[in-house]
Design a protein around this motif. Structure first.
Motif, PDB file in Angstrom:
ATOM      1  N   ASN A 181       0.832  -1.205   0.000  1.00  0.00           N
ATOM      2  CA  ASN A 181       0.000   0.000   0.000  1.00  0.00           C
ATOM      3  C   ASN A 181       0.869   1.260   0.000  1.00  0.00           C
ATOM      4  O   ASN A 181       1.579   1.540   0.959  1.00  0.00           O
ATOM      5  CB  ASN A 181      -0.904  -0.047   1.250  1.00  0.00           C
TER       6      ASN A 181
ATOM      7  N   GLN B 298      -0.415   4.280  -0.401  1.00  0.00           N
ATOM      8  CA  GLN B 298      -1.242   5.420   0.036  1.00  0.00           C
ATOM      9  C   GLN B 298      -0.621   6.073   1.268  1.00  0.00           C
ATOM     10  O   GLN B 298      -0.230   5.393   2.208  1.00  0.00           O
ATOM     11  CB  GLN B 298      -2.652   4.934   0.397  1.00  0.00           C
TER      12      GLN B 298
ATOM     13  N   ARG C 105       5.136   9.439   1.663  1.00  0.00           N
ATOM     14  CA  ARG C 105       5.696  10.684   1.158  1.00  0.00           C
ATOM     15  C   ARG C 105       7.214  10.542   1.056  1.00  0.00           C
ATOM     16  O   ARG C 105       7.825   9.853   1.873  1.00  0.00           O
ATOM     17  CB  ARG C 105       5.358  11.863   2.103  1.00  0.00           C
TER      18      ARG C 105
ATOM     19  N   HIS D 138      -0.098   1.849 -13.924  1.00  0.00           N
ATOM     20  CA  HIS D 138      -1.020   2.684 -13.151  1.00  0.00           C
ATOM     21  C   HIS D 138      -0.419   3.029 -11.776  1.00  0.00           C
ATOM     22  O   HIS D 138      -0.487   4.176 -11.317  1.00  0.00           O
ATOM     23  CB  HIS D 138      -2.369   1.960 -12.992  1.00  0.00           C
ATOM     24  N   ILE D 139       0.180   2.017 -11.124  1.00  0.00           N
ATOM     25  CA  ILE D 139       0.790   2.231  -9.795  1.00  0.00           C
ATOM     26  C   ILE D 139       1.914   3.269  -9.885  1.00  0.00           C
ATOM     27  O   ILE D 139       2.038   4.147  -9.033  1.00  0.00           O
ATOM     28  CB  ILE D 139       1.337   0.902  -9.207  1.00  0.00           C
ATOM     29  N   THR D 140       2.719   3.170 -10.961  1.00  0.00           N
ATOM     30  CA  THR D 140       3.869   4.090 -11.056  1.00  0.00           C
ATOM     31  C   THR D 140       3.426   5.535 -11.260  1.00  0.00           C
ATOM     32  O   THR D 140       4.189   6.454 -10.980  1.00  0.00           O
ATOM     33  CB  THR D 140       4.836   3.691 -12.202  1.00  0.00           C
ATOM     34  N   LYS D 141       2.187   5.738 -11.707  1.00  0.00           N
ATOM     35  CA  LYS D 141       1.677   7.117 -11.858  1.00  0.00           C
ATOM     36  C   LYS D 141       1.546   7.806 -10.501  1.00  0.00           C
ATOM     37  O   LYS D 141       1.505   9.026 -10.414  1.00  0.00           O
ATOM     38  CB  LYS D 141       0.329   7.114 -12.587  1.00  0.00           C
ATOM     39  N   ASP D 142       1.448   7.000  -9.430  1.00  0.00           N
ATOM     40  CA  ASP D 142       1.357   7.566  -8.077  1.00  0.00           C
ATOM     41  C   ASP D 142       2.687   8.139  -7.583  1.00  0.00           C
ATOM     42  O   ASP D 142       2.723   8.869  -6.593  1.00  0.00           O
ATOM     43  CB  ASP D 142       0.911   6.488  -7.071  1.00  0.00           C
TER      44      ASP D 142
ATOM     45  N   SER E 233       2.829  11.774  -7.000  1.00  0.00           N
ATOM     46  CA  SER E 233       2.078  12.333  -5.864  1.00  0.00           C
ATOM     47  C   SER E 233       2.750  11.970  -4.536  1.00  0.00           C
ATOM     48  O   SER E 233       2.658  12.699  -3.559  1.00  0.00           O
ATOM     49  CB  SER E 233       0.610  11.889  -5.897  1.00  0.00           C
ATOM     50  N   ILE E 234       3.450  10.818  -4.517  1.00  0.00           N
ATOM     51  CA  ILE E 234       4.230  10.451  -3.320  1.00  0.00           C
ATOM     52  C   ILE E 234       5.384  11.443  -3.163  1.00  0.00           C
ATOM     53  O   ILE E 234       5.764  11.844  -2.077  1.00  0.00           O
ATOM     54  CB  ILE E 234       4.802   9.011  -3.466  1.00  0.00           C
TER      55      ILE E 234
ATOM     56  N   SER F  44       6.193  14.866  -4.893  1.00  0.00           N
ATOM     57  CA  SER F  44       5.758  15.906  -5.834  1.00  0.00           C
ATOM     58  C   SER F  44       6.844  16.934  -6.141  1.00  0.00           C
ATOM     59  O   SER F  44       6.848  17.553  -7.189  1.00  0.00           O
ATOM     60  CB  SER F  44       4.514  16.613  -5.293  1.00  0.00           C
TER      61      SER F  44
END
Length: 198
Positions: free
Chosen positions: A148, A150, A153, A179-183, A186-187, A189
């Protein structure tokens, strides 16, 4: 404060990454090669998001671990997150980062104080609280790509061989991985993202 003074001396001594990489390699029992110095320069001066592709045995993972430590020297509040295909590989890099901090004599000022609540495991490791400040995220953390992400940071994200035979065998799995690597952005920024690939 003596600890900050020691850190400032370290920062001045290792103002650029290559000399630190050479000393770190020596500490680990190797001598740095021309290719490793090239990788080191790319990590220090390359773009915000970069990739290092090299054959097995070129020690790109070791150079990345040393780069993470060098970043912590220059910014002890930094959060380093290592992500790989399986938790074990991520574990290996953070183990290396921790080992470098605990074994290189010059890095004594960064070492955690367990009695003061600093975390000391390879899954979650803190540099000394007086340097790190009150951030809840550990200085160094490692996770597998399937865990996970989510709420995670980071200021430096190292994605090490995140693709494996097990997680990318089918088109659906590859789409999920993409798709996961697109996060990642945001982790992390505002900081750096380093992709390591073979």
């Amino acid at each position: 404060d003596v600890r900050w003074e020691m850190l400032r001396e370290l920062q001045a001594h290792y103002s650029t990454f290559v000399p630190f990489m050479r000393d770190g390699m020596r500490e680990l029992g190797f001598s740095a090669t021309a290719i490793q110095e090239e990788i080191a320069l790319w990590m220090e001066h390359g773009p915000q998001y970069l990739m290092v592709q090299a054959q097995r045995g070129q020690a790109k993972t070791t150079v990345a671990a040393l780069f993470a430590v060098w970043c912590l020297i220059h910014s002890p509040a930094h959060r380093v997150l290592v992500i790989s295909a399986g938790g074990t590989q991520a574990n290996e890099i953070s183990t290396l980062i921790v080992r470098i901090i605990l074994s290189m004599e010059v890095l004594e000022c960064l070492r955690p104080d367990k009695m003061a609540g600093d975390r000391t495991s390879v899954e979650a490791f803190d540099v000394h609280h007086s340097l790190k400040g009150l951030y809840k995220s550990p200085s160094v953390a490692c996770v597998g790509i399937d865990s996970n992400l989510q709420g995670k940071r980071a200021d430096l994200l190292i994605a090490d061989d995140i693709e494996s035979g097990q997680n990318s065998a089918t088109p659906a799995q590859r789409a999920k991985l993409a798709h996961i690597t697109k996060d990642f952005t945001s982790i992390n920024s505002t900081g750096r993202i380093i992709w390591l690939g073979t």
